[in-house]
Motif scaffolding. Structure first.
Motif, PDB file in Angstrom:
ATOM      1  N   ALA A 171      12.271  -8.717  11.879  1.00  0.00           N
ATOM      2  CA  ALA A 171      12.479  -7.270  11.959  1.00  0.00           C
ATOM      3  C   ALA A 171      12.086  -6.554  10.673  1.00  0.00           C
ATOM      4  O   ALA A 171      11.752  -5.369  10.696  1.00  0.00           O
ATOM      5  N   CYS A 172      12.128  -7.261   9.549  1.00  0.00           N
ATOM      6  CA  CYS A 172      11.784  -6.653   8.260  1.00  0.00           C
ATOM      7  C   CYS A 172      12.603  -5.390   8.007  1.00  0.00           C
ATOM      8  O   CYS A 172      12.073  -4.323   7.692  1.00  0.00           O
ATOM      9  N   THR A 173      13.901  -5.509   8.180  1.00  0.00           N
ATOM     10  CA  THR A 173      14.759  -4.343   8.043  1.00  0.00           C
ATOM     11  C   THR A 173      15.042  -3.996   6.592  1.00  0.00           C
ATOM     12  O   THR A 173      15.097  -4.870   5.729  1.00  0.00           O
ATOM     13  N   SER A 177      13.342  -5.618   2.941  1.00  0.00           N
ATOM     14  CA  SER A 177      12.224  -6.052   3.767  1.00  0.00           C
ATOM     15  C   SER A 177      10.992  -6.413   2.940  1.00  0.00           C
ATOM     16  O   SER A 177      10.580  -7.561   2.898  1.00  0.00           O
ATOM     17  N   ASN A 178      10.413  -5.436   2.267  1.00  0.00           N
ATOM     18  CA  ASN A 178       9.184  -5.652   1.503  1.00  0.00           C
ATOM     19  C   ASN A 178       8.083  -6.286   2.344  1.00  0.00           C
ATOM     20  O   ASN A 178       7.243  -7.018   1.832  1.00  0.00           O
ATOM     21  N   CYS A 179       8.062  -6.031   3.646  1.00  0.00           N
ATOM     22  CA  CYS A 179       7.048  -6.596   4.525  1.00  0.00           C
ATOM     23  C   CYS A 179       5.786  -5.741   4.478  1.00  0.00           C
ATOM     24  O   CYS A 179       5.849  -4.541   4.206  1.00  0.00           O
ATOM     25  N   PRO A 180       4.625  -6.340   4.785  1.00  0.00           N
ATOM     26  CA  PRO A 180       3.407  -5.538   4.879  1.00  0.00           C
ATOM     27  C   PRO A 180       3.553  -4.471   5.957  1.00  0.00           C
ATOM     28  O   PRO A 180       4.253  -4.655   6.949  1.00  0.00           O
ATOM     29  N   ASP A 181       2.873  -3.355   5.764  1.00  0.00           N
ATOM     30  CA  ASP A 181       2.896  -2.290   6.754  1.00  0.00           C
ATOM     31  C   ASP A 181       2.402  -2.807   8.100  1.00  0.00           C
ATOM     32  O   ASP A 181       1.546  -3.699   8.168  1.00  0.00           O
ATOM     33  N   VAL A 182       2.943  -2.250   9.185  1.00  0.00           N
ATOM     34  CA  VAL A 182       2.565  -2.712  10.521  1.00  0.00           C
ATOM     35  C   VAL A 182       1.081  -2.490  10.807  1.00  0.00           C
ATOM     36  O   VAL A 182       0.506  -3.157  11.666  1.00  0.00           O
ATOM     37  N   ALA A 183       0.442  -1.573  10.083  1.00  0.00           N
ATOM     38  CA  ALA A 183      -0.994  -1.376  10.277  1.00  0.00           C
ATOM     39  C   ALA A 183      -1.791  -2.566   9.750  1.00  0.00           C
ATOM     40  O   ALA A 183      -2.923  -2.798  10.177  1.00  0.00           O
ATOM     41  N   ILE A 184      -1.189  -3.337   8.835  1.00  0.00           N
ATOM     42  CA  ILE A 184      -1.849  -4.505   8.259  1.00  0.00           C
ATOM     43  C   ILE A 184      -1.382  -5.784   8.941  1.00  0.00           C
ATOM     44  O   ILE A 184      -2.187  -6.635   9.317  1.00  0.00           O
ATOM     45  N   CYS A 185      -0.086  -5.919   9.093  1.00  0.00           N
ATOM     46  CA  CYS A 185       0.522  -7.065   9.778  1.00  0.00           C
ATOM     47  C   CYS A 185       1.391  -6.516  10.901  1.00  0.00           C
ATOM     48  O   CYS A 185       2.567  -6.215  10.686  1.00  0.00           O
ATOM     49  N   PRO A 186       0.840  -6.364  12.109  1.00  0.00           N
ATOM     50  CA  PRO A 186       1.567  -5.670  13.175  1.00  0.00           C
ATOM     51  C   PRO A 186       2.753  -6.443  13.741  1.00  0.00           C
ATOM     52  O   PRO A 186       3.633  -5.859  14.358  1.00  0.00           O
ATOM     53  N   GLY A 187       2.785  -7.763  13.547  1.00  0.00           N
ATOM     54  CA  GLY A 187       3.804  -8.575  14.183  1.00  0.00           C
ATOM     55  C   GLY A 187       5.201  -8.327  13.660  1.00  0.00           C
ATOM     56  O   GLY A 187       5.441  -8.276  12.455  1.00  0.00           O
ATOM     57  N   ARG A 188       6.145  -8.127  14.543  1.00  0.00           N
ATOM     58  CA  ARG A 188       7.567  -8.035  14.230  1.00  0.00           C
ATOM     59  C   ARG A 188       8.330  -8.633  15.417  1.00  0.00           C
ATOM     60  O   ARG A 188       7.906  -8.537  16.553  1.00  0.00           O
ATOM     61  N   LEU A 237       2.572 -13.762  13.493  1.00  0.00           N
ATOM     62  CA  LEU A 237       2.130 -14.337  12.223  1.00  0.00           C
ATOM     63  C   LEU A 237       1.256 -13.393  11.408  1.00  0.00           C
ATOM     64  O   LEU A 237       0.483 -12.605  11.951  1.00  0.00           O
ATOM     65  N   CYS A 238       1.377 -13.534  10.078  1.00  0.00           N
ATOM     66  CA  CYS A 238       0.491 -12.820   9.155  1.00  0.00           C
ATOM     67  C   CYS A 238       0.227 -13.698   7.939  1.00  0.00           C
ATOM     68  O   CYS A 238       1.098 -14.486   7.525  1.00  0.00           O
ATOM     69  N   ASP A 239      -0.948 -13.562   7.382  1.00  0.00           N
ATOM     70  CA  ASP A 239      -1.405 -14.345   6.234  1.00  0.00           C
ATOM     71  C   ASP A 239      -0.343 -14.421   5.135  1.00  0.00           C
ATOM     72  O   ASP A 239       0.220 -13.404   4.720  1.00  0.00           O
ATOM     73  N   VAL A 240      -0.070 -15.635   4.671  1.00  0.00           N
ATOM     74  CA  VAL A 240       0.924 -15.837   3.610  1.00  0.00           C
ATOM     75  C   VAL A 240       0.583 -15.023   2.369  1.00  0.00           C
ATOM     76  O   VAL A 240       1.465 -14.439   1.729  1.00  0.00           O
ATOM     77  N   ALA A 241      -0.692 -14.959   2.002  1.00  0.00           N
ATOM     78  CA  ALA A 241      -1.092 -14.217   0.797  1.00  0.00           C
ATOM     79  C   ALA A 241      -0.754 -12.740   0.925  1.00  0.00           C
ATOM     80  O   ALA A 241      -0.266 -12.105  -0.022  1.00  0.00           O
ATOM     81  N   THR A 242      -0.972 -12.180   2.113  1.00  0.00           N
ATOM     82  CA  THR A 242      -0.653 -10.768   2.345  1.00  0.00           C
ATOM     83  C   THR A 242       0.846 -10.533   2.289  1.00  0.00           C
ATOM     84  O   THR A 242       1.326  -9.566   1.684  1.00  0.00           O
ATOM     85  N   VAL A 243       1.605 -11.418   2.920  1.00  0.00           N
ATOM     86  CA  VAL A 243       3.062 -11.295   2.910  1.00  0.00           C
ATOM     87  C   VAL A 243       3.605 -11.395   1.491  1.00  0.00           C
ATOM     88  O   VAL A 243       4.460 -10.603   1.068  1.00  0.00           O
ATOM     89  N   ASN A 244       3.090 -12.349   0.716  1.00  0.00           N
ATOM     90  CA  ASN A 244       3.561 -12.509  -0.665  1.00  0.00           C
ATOM     91  C   ASN A 244       3.200 -11.312  -1.530  1.00  0.00           C
ATOM     92  O   ASN A 244       3.969 -10.920  -2.416  1.00  0.00           O
ATOM     93  N   ASP A 245       2.037 -10.717  -1.289  1.00  0.00           N
ATOM     94  CA  ASP A 245       1.675  -9.500  -2.026  1.00  0.00           C
ATOM     95  C   ASP A 245       2.691  -8.394  -1.755  1.00  0.00           C
ATOM     96  O   ASP A 245       3.105  -7.669  -2.672  1.00  0.00           O
TER      97      ASP A 245
END
Length: 280
Positions: A171-173, A177-188, A237-245
């Motif tokens: 959910a990245c609540t 959260s610090n999750c990538p924007d849904v436009a980049i990583c749409p999965g939730r 799923l979303c790229d680990v590198a993107t998530v870590n950024d």
């Protein structure tokens, strides 16, 4: 709980070298299918399917890696944990296509699945356990923040040079959260449910002990019911590198080289091997 767990990939690769870990290998059944977008990868689509985005793990290897709580290590392993690996072939992880689930507290998972209130006290936590729909089995939420389960995917067999890996997002609540924007990583909204997770106390008047763990020869089955082959997990799923950024608040974010959605089920019995024993 930590706000995020960026160390999942590294620790999963090293877990079988730790003296507190017993690596377990067993036969089982299961399926992992979905869509994967990875332009750098040339994996073959399922037979008879023209789109490369459609992906079939062709799962035939199922393993549990228990990480038992250790009073000496203390905060490093405060609870009995479990890493579940679903792969095509029993190759070592660095040479395999694999989907992994990391369970951070086996007792809390068992409490969610049972859904009892011994002594009138609800024993599960709604922040990681979804029991809101009585028409379906309870779901363990998967994610990178407060969830009790994380998931990780690698394409090391299909794309050995690309080093493609992805985290499952929940959910990245806010506020952690610090999750990538849904436009980049749409999965939730990733989740998993179990029809069997070891031997859970059936007497609902007895609380599930914090030391609960899955033992040798116990069944671990991500199923909707006893024998169903319907999807019992859903990971976005979303790229680990993107998530870590995003976790580290870096700007601009690394463009994800892999995104996708996978669903399926698995069913096997835990078989413990020697401490430090590598797969296969």
């Amino acid at each position: 709980m930590e706000k995020v767990r960026p160390y999942i990939a590294t620790l999963a690769l090293l877990c079988c070298a730790a003296t507190t870990v017993a690596c377990a290998v067993g036969e089982g059944t299961g399926r992992v299918t979905g869509t994967i977008e990875a332009p750098q990868c040339t994996f073959d689509p399922p037979k008879g399917i023209s789109s490369q985005k459609l992906f079939d793990l062709e799962a035939d290897f199922f393993a549990g890696v228990p990480i038992d709580a250790d009073s000496i290590l203390g905060p490093a392993f405060p609870a009995n944990q479990m890493i579940i690996r679903v792969q095509h072939s029993g190759a070592r992880l660095e040479n395999a296509n694999a989907l992994m689930f990391w369970i951070f507290d086996s007792a809390k998972v068992a409490r969610c699945l049972r859904g009892a209130s011994p002594g009138g006290v609800q024993e599960w936590d709604d922040s990681y356990c979804d029991r809101s729909d009585a028409a379906r089995p309870p779901r363990l939420l998967i994610g990178m923040t407060r969830e009790m389960v994380s998931a990780f995917f690698v394409l090391n067999a299909s794309c050995p040079i690309a080093f493609l890996s992805a985290n499952a997002l929940g959910a990245c609540t806010a506020p952690d959260s610090n999750c990538p924007d849904v436009a980049i990583c749409p999965g939730r909204g990733s989740w998993i449910t179990f029809a069997h997770f070891g031997n859970i106390e059936s007497d609902e008047n007895k609380a599930i002990d914090a030391a609960f763990r899955v033992n040798d020869d116990d069944r671990i089955a991500a199923r909707m019911d006893e024998t169903s082959t319907a999807p019992a997990f859903h990971v976005e799923l979303c790229d680990v590198a993107t998530v870590n950024d995003a976790i580290n608040r870096l700007v601009p974010l690394t463009k994800p080289r892999i995104v996708g959605t996978l669903e399926g089920f698995f069913d096997f019995k835990l078989e413990r091997g020697q401490a430090g024993q590598p797969f296969p």
